[in-house]
Design a protein around this motif. Structure first.
Motif, mmCIF file in Angstrom:
data_model
loop_
_atom_site.group_PDB
_atom_site.id
_atom_site.type_symbol
_atom_site.label_atom_id
_atom_site.label_comp_id
_atom_site.label_asym_id
_atom_site.label_seq_id
_atom_site.Cartn_x
_atom_site.Cartn_y
_atom_site.Cartn_z
ATOM 1 N N MET A 49 0.868 -0.950 0.270
ATOM 2 C CA MET A 49 0.106 0.106 0.415
ATOM 3 C C MET A 49 0.403 1.565 0.247
ATOM 4 O O MET A 49 0.250 2.382 -0.704
ATOM 5 N N ASP A 50 1.929 1.287 0.744
ATOM 6 C CA ASP A 50 3.286 2.086 0.428
ATOM 7 C C ASP A 50 3.325 2.920 -0.665
ATOM 8 O O ASP A 50 3.720 3.867 -1.219
ATOM 9 N N GLY A 51 3.751 1.201 -1.621
ATOM 10 C CA GLY A 51 3.870 1.805 -3.248
ATOM 11 C C GLY A 51 2.691 2.753 -4.279
ATOM 12 O O GLY A 51 3.472 2.746 -5.011
ATOM 13 N N LEU A 52 1.871 3.030 -3.546
ATOM 14 C CA LEU A 52 0.398 3.344 -4.049
ATOM 15 C C LEU A 52 0.503 4.513 -4.274
ATOM 16 O O LEU A 52 -0.380 5.038 -4.623
ATOM 17 N N LYS A 53 0.588 4.494 -2.833
ATOM 18 C CA LYS A 53 0.817 6.396 -2.363
ATOM 19 C C LYS A 53 1.481 7.455 -3.053
ATOM 20 O O LYS A 53 2.458 7.156 -3.963
#
Length: 76
Positions: A49-53
């Protein structure tokens, strides 16, 4: 900012927000109702999810992208 969370503690990410409970392995978002049990480690889900920020224009789009990605991986 990444750390395992205890009961009732929340993790907020710049460019998107999700809530993870490290004890119950549950994840939730502001614009998607319900809390979902993770079938992976809390850290795997958070890293994904951090990669999608910053990739989505709105909070709702970010939430949906996280949900869809975790669902596609079989992690929720």
């Amino acid at each position: 900012m990444r750390e395992e969370l205890k009961d009732f503690e929340l993790n907020e990410v710049t460019g998107g927000r999700y809530y993870v409970n490290g004890n119950t392995k549950k994840v939730a978002w502001d614009t998607i109702s319900g809390a979902y049990t993770l079938k992976c480690s809390v850290y795997q889900a958070m890293e994904y999810m951090d990669g999608l920020k910053g990739t989505c224009a709105t909070q709702a789009e970010y939430d949906k992208a996280c949900y869809n990605g975790l669902k596609a991986k079989g992690w929720i």
